[in-house]
Structure formats: structure tokens, C-alpha cells
Design a protein around this motif. Structure first.
Motif, PDB file in Angstrom:
ATOM      1  N   CYS A   1       0.817  -1.216   0.000  1.00 10.65           N
ATOM      2  CA  CYS A   1       0.000   0.000   0.000  1.00 10.65           C
ATOM      3  C   CYS A   1       0.853   1.269   0.000  1.00 10.65           C
ATOM      4  O   CYS A   1       0.342   2.356  -0.238  1.00 10.65           O
ATOM      5  CB  CYS A   1      -0.986   0.013   1.172  1.00 10.65           C
ATOM      6  SG  CYS A   1      -0.252   0.340   2.784  1.00 10.65           S
TER       7      CYS A   1
ATOM      8  N   SER B   1      -3.659   1.361  -1.039  1.00  6.64           N
ATOM      9  CA  SER B   1      -4.858   0.564  -0.726  1.00  6.64           C
ATOM     10  C   SER B   1      -4.737  -0.125   0.637  1.00  6.64           C
ATOM     11  O   SER B   1      -4.978  -1.323   0.744  1.00  6.64           O
ATOM     12  CB  SER B   1      -5.095  -0.470  -1.824  1.00  6.64           C
ATOM     13  OG  SER B   1      -3.985  -1.338  -1.928  1.00  6.64           O
TER      14      SER B   1
ATOM     15  N   CYS C   1      -6.546   0.072   3.409  1.00  9.48           N
ATOM     16  CA  CYS C   1      -7.795  -0.436   3.983  1.00  9.48           C
ATOM     17  C   CYS C   1      -8.138  -1.807   3.403  1.00  9.48           C
ATOM     18  O   CYS C   1      -8.448  -2.748   4.138  1.00  9.48           O
ATOM     19  CB  CYS C   1      -8.923   0.556   3.702  1.00  9.48           C
ATOM     20  SG  CYS C   1     -10.449   0.202   4.583  1.00  9.48           S
ATOM     21  N   GLU C   2      -8.063  -1.930   2.085  1.00 11.66           N
ATOM     22  CA  GLU C   2      -8.379  -3.199   1.435  1.00 11.66           C
ATOM     23  C   GLU C   2      -7.398  -4.293   1.853  1.00 11.66           C
ATOM     24  O   GLU C   2      -7.793  -5.440   2.088  1.00 11.66           O
ATOM     25  CB  GLU C   2      -8.350  -3.045  -0.086  1.00 11.66           C
ATOM     26  CG  GLU C   2      -9.474  -2.196  -0.666  1.00 11.66           C
ATOM     27  CD  GLU C   2      -9.111  -0.718  -0.723  1.00 11.66           C
ATOM     28  OE1 GLU C   2      -8.170  -0.303  -0.001  1.00 11.66           O
ATOM     29  OE2 GLU C   2      -9.754   0.015  -1.492  1.00 11.66           O
ATOM     30  N   ARG C   3      -6.133  -3.939   1.977  1.00 10.42           N
ATOM     31  CA  ARG C   3      -5.120  -4.949   2.309  1.00 10.42           C
ATOM     32  C   ARG C   3      -5.254  -5.422   3.759  1.00 10.42           C
ATOM     33  O   ARG C   3      -5.024  -6.588   4.060  1.00 10.42           O
ATOM     34  CB  ARG C   3      -3.725  -4.408   2.008  1.00 10.42           C
ATOM     35  CG  ARG C   3      -3.525  -4.140   0.519  1.00 10.42           C
ATOM     36  CD  ARG C   3      -2.079  -3.949   0.145  1.00 10.42           C
ATOM     37  NE  ARG C   3      -1.948  -3.699  -1.296  1.00 10.42           N
ATOM     38  CZ  ARG C   3      -1.988  -4.628  -2.240  1.00 10.42           C
ATOM     39  NH1 ARG C   3      -2.148  -5.900  -1.890  1.00 10.42           N
ATOM     40  NH2 ARG C   3      -1.851  -4.319  -3.519  1.00 10.42           N
TER      41      ARG C   3
ATOM     42  N   SER D   1      -8.603  -7.446   3.993  1.00  9.89           N
ATOM     43  CA  SER D   1      -8.480  -8.738   3.303  1.00  9.89           C
ATOM     44  C   SER D   1      -7.680  -9.730   4.127  1.00  9.89           C
ATOM     45  O   SER D   1      -7.974 -10.934   4.109  1.00  9.89           O
ATOM     46  CB  SER D   1      -7.839  -8.546   1.917  1.00  9.89           C
ATOM     47  OG  SER D   1      -6.512  -8.081   2.009  1.00  9.89           O
TER      48      SER D   1
ATOM     49  N   TYR E   1     -11.411  -7.723  -2.712  1.00  7.34           N
ATOM     50  CA  TYR E   1     -11.217  -6.275  -2.686  1.00  7.34           C
ATOM     51  C   TYR E   1     -12.504  -5.527  -3.041  1.00  7.34           C
ATOM     52  O   TYR E   1     -12.841  -4.511  -2.424  1.00  7.34           O
ATOM     53  CB  TYR E   1     -10.101  -5.877  -3.663  1.00  7.34           C
ATOM     54  CG  TYR E   1      -8.730  -6.395  -3.296  1.00  7.34           C
ATOM     55  CD1 TYR E   1      -8.326  -6.504  -1.963  1.00  7.34           C
ATOM     56  CD2 TYR E   1      -7.842  -6.811  -4.272  1.00  7.34           C
ATOM     57  CE1 TYR E   1      -7.079  -7.004  -1.623  1.00  7.34           C
ATOM     58  CE2 TYR E   1      -6.586  -7.313  -3.941  1.00  7.34           C
ATOM     59  CZ  TYR E   1      -6.208  -7.404  -2.617  1.00  7.34           C
ATOM     60  OH  TYR E   1      -4.987  -7.888  -2.286  1.00  7.34           O
ATOM     61  N   GLU E   2     -13.236  -6.049  -4.032  1.00  8.75           N
ATOM     62  CA  GLU E   2     -14.487  -5.413  -4.421  1.00  8.75           C
ATOM     63  C   GLU E   2     -15.517  -5.479  -3.300  1.00  8.75           C
ATOM     64  O   GLU E   2     -16.265  -4.521  -3.057  1.00  8.75           O
ATOM     65  CB  GLU E   2     -15.032  -6.077  -5.686  1.00  8.75           C
ATOM     66  CG  GLU E   2     -14.227  -5.745  -6.939  1.00  8.75           C
ATOM     67  CD  GLU E   2     -14.597  -6.631  -8.112  1.00  8.75           C
ATOM     68  OE1 GLU E   2     -15.560  -7.423  -7.982  1.00  8.75           O
ATOM     69  OE2 GLU E   2     -13.913  -6.541  -9.162  1.00  8.75           O
TER      70      GLU E   2
ATOM     71  N   ILE F   1     -14.894  -5.531  -0.108  1.00  7.38           N
ATOM     72  CA  ILE F   1     -14.464  -4.563   0.910  1.00  7.38           C
ATOM     73  C   ILE F   1     -14.818  -3.148   0.478  1.00  7.38           C
ATOM     74  O   ILE F   1     -15.327  -2.344   1.277  1.00  7.38           O
ATOM     75  CB  ILE F   1     -12.950  -4.698   1.157  1.00  7.38           C
ATOM     76  CG1 ILE F   1     -12.646  -6.037   1.829  1.00  7.38           C
ATOM     77  CG2 ILE F   1     -12.424  -3.539   2.012  1.00  7.38           C
ATOM     78  CD1 ILE F   1     -11.177  -6.400   1.849  1.00  7.38           C
ATOM     79  N   GLN F   2     -14.599  -2.827  -0.783  1.00  4.98           N
ATOM     80  CA  GLN F   2     -14.854  -1.475  -1.285  1.00  4.98           C
ATOM     81  C   GLN F   2     -16.340  -1.147  -1.328  1.00  4.98           C
ATOM     82  O   GLN F   2     -16.744  -0.006  -1.085  1.00  4.98           O
ATOM     83  CB  GLN F   2     -14.237  -1.312  -2.680  1.00  4.98           C
ATOM     84  CG  GLN F   2     -12.717  -1.342  -2.682  1.00  4.98           C
ATOM     85  CD  GLN F   2     -12.137  -1.592  -4.062  1.00  4.98           C
ATOM     86  OE1 GLN F   2     -12.871  -1.862  -5.030  1.00  4.98           O
ATOM     87  NE2 GLN F   2     -10.820  -1.521  -4.173  1.00  4.98           N
TER      88      GLN F   2
END
Length: 378
Positions: free
Chosen positions: A298, A303, A305-307, A310, A360-361, A363-364
């Protein structure tokens, strides 16, 4: 170059023909690096001719043709190229797999991928907290651009996240709660490239009392959430994410879950926790692996938050696989079976970019992802 690696890194040795899931039989596209290709083309032998016949070019890159596995794998399950020419003359990816590396100027990180059966064994049987070693090498610095100040701040935060993941004063599930609660704040700070805020967050998360405050607050929040959403719904939501993925093997069936199955799993959860108490280091190490390998990225793609989410999501999925088999069989899956599940999960999910994009999608697009994940931990 400063090289950093986990303490299991030098312990890895390929088990070759003893491996139950030989990577040379996977049918993956194996890229042939330029130096190896030049060596093969210069071989004046039957082996050299066969090597060149089995290599094809696509978009400027060269690959070994092996739809049914490597054509140079012997009947004993060994590499005939390595046997005849030496390990220094097999392709770089064959020499290095399942090792992975990240470069940031004169700093490099190394690790071992869980997609390998032997790596999963090393990770699951490593009972003490994972340690990381740094040493100097004579490798030249990498020239890819990156923000050195942001990288330093992200690395400090990641060290704190790994410290939380290995804080055995809390249960593994409580540690996942703490990580989930700080994900959005860390994500915003990284996205804004606010290094001062990252330093503040790192300092706050170092305080045991602050971590406990997060756990207590989360417990109160989940009590309120339970008035609307049951835990079975949250488990079904988690498994549905992995159920939408494409799989080569049978792992996908393990995520096909209905309400009856979810209730059965949750009904067995207390007994599972009691039996699994002595093996909590397994999930701890899986969590540390995901944090160590992916969060540092990141500092380039912002990214965070996503990492972070996840890493929590995938650790809970692994736990869910263990719990499901416990609920079905009335006993904890064997160590060999747990190793197999972790290896298959890594190979099918983590090593498939399309499947990772699904996580990832989710989470977003899911505004209450934090509460769903925390709800599964309480």
C-alpha cells in the motif's frame, strides 16, 4: 541492500518427489528468463533440442509449454534439467518458487508463499511468535520510484499490526477485531499520504489499554448489531464471497453453505474453540503472513484499507474451513488436513488475482464490512 525475512525463510527445502502436490505438475505457465533461455539455446545436446522445442513466445516473453505438467519431470518426480545441468540452469521462477520478494530502493523483503505444501507445514507448526531478521547483501539497489517517507511510515504501521497479530494477551479473534477497527483510519491516512497521522496511529496501537478499549467497544457494538443481524447471516456473507470464486479443485465446495450448515457450524463453535485452543498459533501465523506479504504494497498503491481488511477476511475464511470440518466430523481436522486446507486456500484464492479482486471489491462496496468481520469474531 538490506534484506528482511521471517525466521522460517532459511528453513525451507523443497521436498521434491515427496510432495503430494508437486508444483511441476500444475500445468502453470512457467516463464523462462533471458539468461536461462540463452543457455538452453546454446546447449548442443538432445536435452537442449527438447528444451527449445517446448518453449514458446508470447508478447515478448518465453514460456515452457506444459499443459499436463512439466515435460522434463522424471518418473521419480525430479527435474531432469536440474539433474543434468545443475540447479543454476533451471529457470529463475523454478529456482525461487515459492519464495517471493519486494524491492524498495536499497531495501528488500523476502518470504515464502503458503501455496506450497512444505511452507504451509512450516507456518502451521511454528509455535512461537514469528521473528524477522535483517542482513546486508551486495545486491544493487532497485530503481523503481517510491515515496521513501510514506514507505517508512507504512512499514512502521505494519510492524505494529504484526505486533497486534502476535499479542497473545488477546485471543486471535480479539486481535482480528483490533485490526478491523483500525483499518479505516489507517486506510484514510495512507490514502492521504499523511505520515504524521500514521505515526500517531502507530503510537496509539502500541498501548495495550487502547487495544482493550477497542475490544470492549466492539463487544458493545456487536450486542446492538445482534438485535438486527444474526451471526449465521454474517457467516453466510463471508462464505458467499469465497463461494463466488472460480476454483481448479474441490475447495470451492467447502464454501457452498446454506443457513442450516451455518447454524450447525456456529453450534459447534464453542467446542471447536476449546479443542483448538492449543493451536491458535496456526491462525496467528497465517494472519502474520498476509500482513507481512501484502500490507507493505500500500506504500505504492495506497490501498491500505483493502489490504488490512483482506488479511482479516482470509484468516477468518481459513478458520471457517477448520470449523466446518469440525462441525461435520465432530473432531478437529488433522494437522495434515489443516496444512492441505491452508495450502489449497492460498493456491486457489491468494494466488489467483481474479479471486483476490472479488475480496477487494467486497471490501470497497460493503460499508459495514468492519462490523461483519467483528461479528464473526464475537
Amino acid at each position: 541492500m538490506t534484506l528482511r525475512y521471517p525466521d522460517i525463510f532459511p528453513k525451507f527445502v523443497c521436498t521434491c518427489s515427496d510432495c503430494k502436490d508437486n508444483c511441476c505438475k500444475m500445468g502453470w505457465d512457467i516463464e523462462i528468463d533471458e539468461d536461462t533461455l540463452a543457455y538452453y539455446r546454446g546447449l548442443d545436446s538432445e536435452l537442449g533440442r527438447r528444451l527449445c522445442e517446448n518453449i514458446y513466445e508470447e508478447d515478448g516473453c518465453y514460456y515452457m509449454s506444459q499443459p499436463d505438467g512439466c515435460p522434463f519431470l522424471s518418473e521419480e518426480g525430479l527435474c531432469s534439467v536440474q539433474q543434468e545441468c545443475g540447479a543454476e540452469h533451471i529457470s529463475e521462477i523454478c529456482r525461487e518458487h515459492p519464495r517471493f520478494y519486494e524491492w524498495f530502493g536499497d531495501y528488500k523483503e523476502a518470504g515464502l508463499g503458503l501455496c506450497c505444501e512444505e511452507v504451509s507445514r512450516l507456518v502451521l507448526t511454528h509455535e512461537r511468535p514469528m521473528l524477522f531478521t535483517e542482513k546486508q547483501t551486495d545486491e544493487a539497489a532497485d530503481d523503481l520510484e517510491f515515496d521513501a517517507e510514506l514507505f517508512a511510515a507504512v512499514r512502521t504501521v505494519r510492524d505494529r499490526l504484526i505486533d497486534i497479530a502476535q499479542d497473545r494477551g488477546f485471543s486471535v479473534l480479539q486481535r482480528l477485531v483490533v485490526l478491523s477497527y483500525c483499518a479505516e483510519d489507517i486506510g484514510d491516512a495512507v490514502f492521504d499520504e499523511d505520515t504524521e497521522r500514521l505515526k500517531q496511529l502507530s503510537g496509539m496501537l502500541a498501548i495495550d489499554g487502547f487495544r482493550m478499549e477497542i475490544v470492549v467497544h466492539a463487544q458493545q457494538n456487536i450486542k446492538e448489531r445482534r438485535k438486527v443481524f444474526g451471526k449465521a447471516a454474517e457467516l453466510l456473507r463471508l462464505f458467499s464471497v469465497f463461494g463466488r470464486m472460480e476454483y481448479m479443485g474441490s475447495l470451492g465446495g467447502r464454501f457452498e453453505t446454506d443457513e442450516k450448515t451455518a447454524e450447525k457450524m456456529l453450534g459447534a463453535e464453542a467446542a471447536f474453540e476449546a479443542v483448538y485452543a492449543g493451536f491458535q498459533h496456526e491462525l496467528e501465523n497465517v494472519l502474520v503472513y498476509f500482513l507481512y506479504r501484502y500490507f507493505i504494497k500500500c506504500s505504492r498503491d495506497l490501498s491500505a484499507c483493502e489490504r488490512l481488511f483482506s488479511a482479516v477476511c482470509m484468516t477468518l475464511a481459513v478458520r471457517g474451513l477448520f470449523l466446518r470440518e469440525f462441525a461435520e466430523n465432530g473432531s478437529l481436522p488433522s494437522l495434515e488436513r489443516r496444512i492441505e486446507l491452508v495450502k489449497e486456500f492460498s493456491k486457489e484464492v491468494e494466488y489467483d488475482s481474479d479471486n483476490m479482486d472479488i475480496i477487494y471489491e467486497e471490501i470497497q462496496q460493503n460499508a459495514d464490512i468492519r462490523d461483519i468481520l467483528c461479528g464473526l469474531c464475537m
